[in-house]
Motif scaffolding. Structure first.
Motif, PDB file in Angstrom:
ATOM      1  N   ALA A   1      -2.934   6.054   8.890  1.00 34.63           N
ATOM      2  CA  ALA A   1      -3.312   4.825   8.195  1.00 34.63           C
ATOM      3  C   ALA A   1      -2.318   3.866   8.601  1.00 34.63           C
ATOM      4  O   ALA A   1      -2.820   2.583   8.576  1.00 34.63           O
ATOM      5  CB  ALA A   1      -3.037   5.215   6.633  1.00 34.63           C
TER       6      ALA A   1
ATOM      7  N   ILE B   1       0.835  -1.195   0.049  1.00 32.38           N
ATOM      8  CA  ILE B   1       0.003  -0.151  -0.042  1.00 32.38           C
ATOM      9  C   ILE B   1       0.850   1.460  -0.081  1.00 32.38           C
ATOM     10  O   ILE B   1       1.812   1.506   0.733  1.00 32.38           O
ATOM     11  CB  ILE B   1      -0.805   0.084   1.276  1.00 32.38           C
ATOM     12  CG1 ILE B   1      -1.763  -1.396   1.313  1.00 32.38           C
ATOM     13  CG2 ILE B   1      -1.775   1.336   1.326  1.00 32.38           C
ATOM     14  CD1 ILE B   1      -2.469  -1.523   2.595  1.00 32.38           C
ATOM     15  N   CYS B   2       0.861   2.159  -1.002  1.00 30.67           N
ATOM     16  CA  CYS B   2       1.744   3.129  -1.168  1.00 30.67           C
ATOM     17  C   CYS B   2       1.154   4.667  -0.856  1.00 30.67           C
ATOM     18  O   CYS B   2       0.075   4.945  -1.170  1.00 30.67           O
ATOM     19  CB  CYS B   2       2.145   3.225  -2.651  1.00 30.67           C
ATOM     20  SG  CYS B   2       2.891   1.477  -3.062  1.00 30.67           S
ATOM     21  N   PRO B   3       2.162   5.305  -0.608  1.00 28.48           N
ATOM     22  CA  PRO B   3       2.048   6.823  -0.346  1.00 28.48           C
ATOM     23  C   PRO B   3       2.048   7.529  -1.709  1.00 28.48           C
ATOM     24  O   PRO B   3       2.715   7.258  -2.672  1.00 28.48           O
ATOM     25  CB  PRO B   3       2.856   7.268   0.570  1.00 28.48           C
ATOM     26  CG  PRO B   3       4.062   6.525   0.200  1.00 28.48           C
ATOM     27  CD  PRO B   3       3.497   5.200  -0.328  1.00 28.48           C
TER      28      PRO B   3
ATOM     29  N   ASN C   1       4.012  10.434  -2.027  1.00 19.35           N
ATOM     30  CA  ASN C   1       5.231  11.296  -2.573  1.00 19.35           C
ATOM     31  C   ASN C   1       6.502  10.599  -3.248  1.00 19.35           C
ATOM     32  O   ASN C   1       7.186  11.220  -4.023  1.00 19.35           O
ATOM     33  CB  ASN C   1       5.823  11.737  -1.030  1.00 19.35           C
ATOM     34  CG  ASN C   1       6.313  10.726  -0.190  1.00 19.35           C
ATOM     35  OD1 ASN C   1       5.900   9.567  -0.219  1.00 19.35           O
ATOM     36  ND2 ASN C   1       7.162  11.057   0.646  1.00 19.35           N
TER      37      ASN C   1
ATOM     38  N   ILE D   1       8.723   3.878  -4.109  1.00 22.35           N
ATOM     39  CA  ILE D   1       8.064   2.951  -3.131  1.00 22.35           C
ATOM     40  C   ILE D   1       7.794   1.890  -3.629  1.00 22.35           C
ATOM     41  O   ILE D   1       7.911   0.690  -3.085  1.00 22.35           O
ATOM     42  CB  ILE D   1       6.958   3.854  -2.279  1.00 22.35           C
ATOM     43  CG1 ILE D   1       7.694   5.271  -1.636  1.00 22.35           C
ATOM     44  CG2 ILE D   1       6.417   3.068  -1.185  1.00 22.35           C
ATOM     45  CD1 ILE D   1       8.470   5.105  -0.326  1.00 22.35           C
TER      46      ILE D   1
ATOM     47  N   HIS E   1      -3.278   1.825  11.788  1.00 22.74           N
ATOM     48  CA  HIS E   1      -4.542   1.286  11.545  1.00 22.74           C
ATOM     49  C   HIS E   1      -4.353  -0.093  10.592  1.00 22.74           C
ATOM     50  O   HIS E   1      -4.801  -1.260  11.037  1.00 22.74           O
ATOM     51  CB  HIS E   1      -5.313   2.209  10.680  1.00 22.74           C
ATOM     52  CG  HIS E   1      -6.639   1.487  10.165  1.00 22.74           C
ATOM     53  ND1 HIS E   1      -7.714   1.064  10.694  1.00 22.74           N
ATOM     54  CD2 HIS E   1      -6.937   1.008   8.729  1.00 22.74           C
ATOM     55  CE1 HIS E   1      -8.541   0.321   9.987  1.00 22.74           C
ATOM     56  NE2 HIS E   1      -7.810   0.416   8.735  1.00 22.74           N
TER      57      HIS E   1
HETATM   58  P1  NAD Z   1      -1.390   8.539   3.420  1.00 22.11           P
HETATM   59  O1  NAD Z   1      -1.413   7.545   4.782  1.00 22.11           O
HETATM   60  O2  NAD Z   1      -2.778   9.314   3.503  1.00 22.11           O
HETATM   61  O3  NAD Z   1      -1.806   7.334   2.371  1.00 22.11           O
HETATM   62  C1  NAD Z   1      -0.933   6.133   2.127  1.00 22.11           C
HETATM   63  C2  NAD Z   1      -1.946   5.116   1.785  1.00 22.11           C
HETATM   64  O4  NAD Z   1      -2.956   4.603   2.681  1.00 22.11           O
HETATM   65  C3  NAD Z   1      -2.653   5.675   0.466  1.00 22.11           C
HETATM   66  O5  NAD Z   1      -2.537   4.460  -0.471  1.00 22.11           O
HETATM   67  C4  NAD Z   1      -4.175   5.552   0.990  1.00 22.11           C
HETATM   68  O6  NAD Z   1      -5.023   5.143  -0.045  1.00 22.11           O
HETATM   69  C5  NAD Z   1      -3.986   4.632   2.077  1.00 22.11           C
HETATM   70  N1  NAD Z   1      -4.712   5.308   3.194  1.00 22.11           N
HETATM   71  C6  NAD Z   1      -4.959   6.524   3.577  1.00 22.11           C
HETATM   72  N2  NAD Z   1      -5.601   6.728   4.797  1.00 22.11           N
HETATM   73  C7  NAD Z   1      -6.155   5.585   4.904  1.00 22.11           C
HETATM   74  C8  NAD Z   1      -7.051   5.144   6.083  1.00 22.11           C
HETATM   75  N3  NAD Z   1      -7.759   5.939   6.923  1.00 22.11           N
HETATM   76  N4  NAD Z   1      -7.476   3.807   6.069  1.00 22.11           N
HETATM   77  C9  NAD Z   1      -6.890   2.910   5.247  1.00 22.11           C
HETATM   78  N5  NAD Z   1      -6.101   3.235   4.204  1.00 22.11           N
HETATM   79  C10 NAD Z   1      -5.624   4.661   3.981  1.00 22.11           C
HETATM   80  O7  NAD Z   1      -0.029   8.891   3.125  1.00 22.11           O
HETATM   81  P2  NAD Z   1       0.401   9.969   2.199  1.00 22.11           P
HETATM   82  O8  NAD Z   1      -0.351  11.352   2.247  1.00 22.11           O
HETATM   83  O9  NAD Z   1      -0.013   9.526   0.891  1.00 22.11           O
HETATM   84  O10 NAD Z   1       1.936  10.137   2.096  1.00 22.11           O
HETATM   85  C11 NAD Z   1       2.682  11.055   3.037  1.00 22.11           C
HETATM   86  C12 NAD Z   1       2.996  10.156   4.342  1.00 22.11           C
HETATM   87  O11 NAD Z   1       3.739   9.145   4.144  1.00 22.11           O
HETATM   88  C13 NAD Z   1       3.617  11.261   5.201  1.00 22.11           C
HETATM   89  O12 NAD Z   1       3.519  11.027   6.493  1.00 22.11           O
HETATM   90  C14 NAD Z   1       5.296  10.777   4.928  1.00 22.11           C
HETATM   91  O13 NAD Z   1       6.186  10.887   5.990  1.00 22.11           O
HETATM   92  C15 NAD Z   1       5.060   9.381   4.887  1.00 22.11           C
HETATM   93  N6  NAD Z   1       5.956   8.481   4.200  1.00 22.11           N
HETATM   94  C16 NAD Z   1       6.965   7.847   5.068  1.00 22.11           C
HETATM   95  C17 NAD Z   1       8.036   6.997   4.493  1.00 22.11           C
HETATM   96  C18 NAD Z   1       8.816   6.458   5.002  1.00 22.11           C
HETATM   97  O14 NAD Z   1       9.651   5.526   4.654  1.00 22.11           O
HETATM   98  N7  NAD Z   1       9.043   6.292   6.486  1.00 22.11           N
HETATM   99  C19 NAD Z   1       8.250   7.166   2.779  1.00 22.11           C
HETATM  100  C20 NAD Z   1       7.339   8.044   2.181  1.00 22.11           C
HETATM  101  C21 NAD Z   1       6.492   8.657   2.797  1.00 22.11           C
END
Ligand code: NAD
Length: 518
Positions: A252, A169-171, A173, A178, A255
């Motif tokens: 996320a 499951i990917c973010p 950024n 990723i 959870h």
């Molecule tokens: P996000 O958590 O909003 O989304 C990431 C994924 O989770 C998406 O695919 C989204 O569909 C899903 N998701 C979001 N909310 C959810 C929920 N309530 N229930 C189930 N699934 C859910 O993150 P983003 O805004 O896309 O990415 C930014 C975040 O990611 C920042 O906090 C950043 O620091 C973090 N990040 C961390 C790393 C690391 O390696 N530590 C790397 C890149 C990004």
């Protein structure tokens, strides 16, 4: 036969969304080797953050479609796991070549959907490409262990075997890096995979999947399902999925960590960050200022390893003004502008959040040394731009310090000593990365020993390890036991089988006593 013949939809400038199945804007799922449009009539617009144009639409995959993606992965598993490791490696060898050839296409997709500059988007692809290169040596990485003659005529050896169906499951950024932290390691170990890209920028995942299939990845080994919370929850609950890799926010991530663990899955969850750069007065001024500006504002601050907080120790606090000068010189524009240093943030909501946190800092007494909130970018008036912003005199109780801002905002704090600076960093809940800038080996060594962060830079601002190491965030930045990529990544995607064999004349008689080695 490029499904992204539909590439024209990808970079379409037509802003007339139609969420109906069959619309040319819709991003297909990938199920069992076929790119198929979802039957769902619900979808989310993927919006170019520099222009607000609708680039494509991500369907909210139906339950049946999700189940067929997992079934396809499950069906593909027996023959993929018994495919020779050398053959699996060769698919990666071909994939790395195809990624290089398609670097510009991937970077343009990333810039169009995510906003970062083209050069930065190439870096995004490149850091993922390095994981593919590393996976080309999987036979060595996945080796087991052997001890001969543990008892008379008896040997014991261990084998690292794939788990089965894994999911990612990917973010938003890092749309290429990723997915490439996950898929190459998982599939080269012999697993099959279900990937859920970020709904904000699925384009790079789709291109990478097409390239992986062109490289010889058999049907069903990699599947892609789009969607948001429901798709994620379906992944967490599915009985056939054995492991979940997540990268994204803490909300996320925690959870997913608890829900997927509750159904017996392995989970690795990389989450948010607040990375500190500690500056000692004996640091090389020029190199340090350049590093701080690059790591604070690069990718518009939307990197999990962005250096978003500087702690100036002692007299280095007088460097604040010099950072302002350098930050002012950065060009903010659309990522496709070759002169751009930083592009927009991902969405209008992200911009509002960044501005709100800056305002809260001002209201709680921080000094606003540079304010990028009202920036206008000629030709891109609708874009979600925030210019470099610097807040000084920030203290640990302020909301702008406690929250991850995830925008081009550099927060400056002060400390009287290295001990005090280390304390500030250690009290922060996150532990992704921390860097020290100094010319003193003694200070650097003390910092490296005492700092509570998983990735430490010494005169290196963004210490993201290459794939022969692992991405080792700690504290609230990570949940799980085994980190992404490197040795830990291989361990995550494999389980150990230990075999004890006896090839000698079998002993006569029956003994019910516990066998012991003799
Ligand atoms: P996000 O958590 O909003 O989304 C990431 C994924 O989770 C998406 O695919 C989204 O569909 C899903 N998701 C979001 N909310 C959810 C929920 N309530 N229930 C189930 N699934 C859910 O993150 P983003 O805004 O896309 O990415 C930014 C975040 O990611 C920042 O906090 C950043 O620091 C973090 N990040 C961390 C790393 C690391 O390696 N530590 C790397 C890149 C990004």
């Amino acid at each position: 036969p490029g499904i992204f013949g539909a590439v024209n939809y990808r970079f379409s400038t037509v802003a007339q969304p139609s969420s109906r199945p069959g619309s040319s804007l819709r991003v297909p799922n990938l199920i069992g080797g076929r790119f198929v449009d979802s039957h769902s009539s619900d979808s989310i617009d993927v919006i170019n953050p520099a222009t607000q144009e609708v680039v494509s639409q991500v369907p909210l995959t139906t339950k049946e479609e999700f189940t067929s993606a997992v079934s396809a992965a499950k069906e593909a598993f027996p023959s993929w796991r018994s495919t020779p490791i050398t053959t699996r490696q060769r698919v990666m060898l071909k994939l790395q070549e195809l990624i290089r050839k398609n670097m510009d296409k991937l970077a343009l997709s990333i810039t169009t959907e995510q906003g970062k500059t083209l050069k930065d988007a190439q870096g995004d692809v490149f850091r993922g490409l390095e994981v593919v290169e590393h996976a080309c040596g999987m036979a060595t990485l996945q080796m087991g262990e052997y001890v001969s003659n543990v008892s008379n005529g008896i040997d014991t050896y261990s084998i690292r075997e794939p788990l089965g169906v894994c999911a990612g499951i990917c973010p938003f950024n890092f749309p290429a890096m990723i997915p490439l932290w996950m898929v190459p390691v998982a599939v080269t170990c012999g697993n099959t995979f279900v990937l859920k890209p970020s709904e904000k920028d699925p384009g790079a995942s789709m291109i990478l999947a097409e390239l992986a299939m062109e490289a010889g990845l058999p049907d069903g080994v990699l599947n892609i399902v789009h969607g948001t919370n429901d798709t994620v929850n379906a992944i967490c609950d599915d009985e056939d999925i054995r492991a979940v890799s997540f990268v994204g926010s803490n909300t996320a991530g925690m959870h997913i960590y608890s829900r997927a663990s509750a159904s017996g899955k392995r989970v690795q969850s990389n989450m948010g960050a607040k990375n500190h750069g500690v500056v000692l007065p004996d640091a090389n001024i020029d190199a340090t200022l350049n590093a701080l500006v690059a790591a604070g504002f690069g990718a518009a601050g939307q990197r999990c390893m962005a250096l978003s907080t500087v702690v100036f120790v002692g007299d280095s606090k007088f460097w604040e003004d010099k950072i302002v000068e350098r930050a002012k010189a950065l060009k903010v524009s659309a990522g496709t502008d070759p002169e751009a240093d930083l592009g927009p943030v991902i969405s209008k909501q992200a911009k509002e959040r960044v501005c709100r946190l800056v305002q809260s800092g001002v209201e709680s007494g921080a000094r606003l040394l540079l304010d990028g909130r009202n920036i206008k970018v000629p030709g891109y008036e609708q874009g979600n731009f925030v210019g470099p912003t610097i807040l000084a005199d920030v203290t640990a109780d302020m909301e702008c310090y406690k929250e991850e801002i995830f925008g081009p905002v550099l927060i400056c704090m002060q400390a009287d000593s290295l001990d005090e600076a280390i304390n500030i960093v250690n009290r922060n809940k996150y532990g992704n990365g921390a860097a020290i800038f100094t010319s003193s080996g003694i200070a650097a060594r003390k910092f490296q020993t005492e700092i509570e962060a998983g990735q430490v830079g010494i005169n290196v601002p963004i210490p993201v390890p290459l794939p022969f190491f692992s991405f080792t965030g700690s504290k609230s930045s990570f949940a799980g036991d085994l980190n992404f990529y490197g040795k830990a990544g291989v361990q995550f995607y494999t389980q150990i089988k230990t075999v004890t064999q006896q090839w000698k004349d079998l002993p006569g008689g029956v003994s019910l006593a516990m066998p012991t080695s003799q």
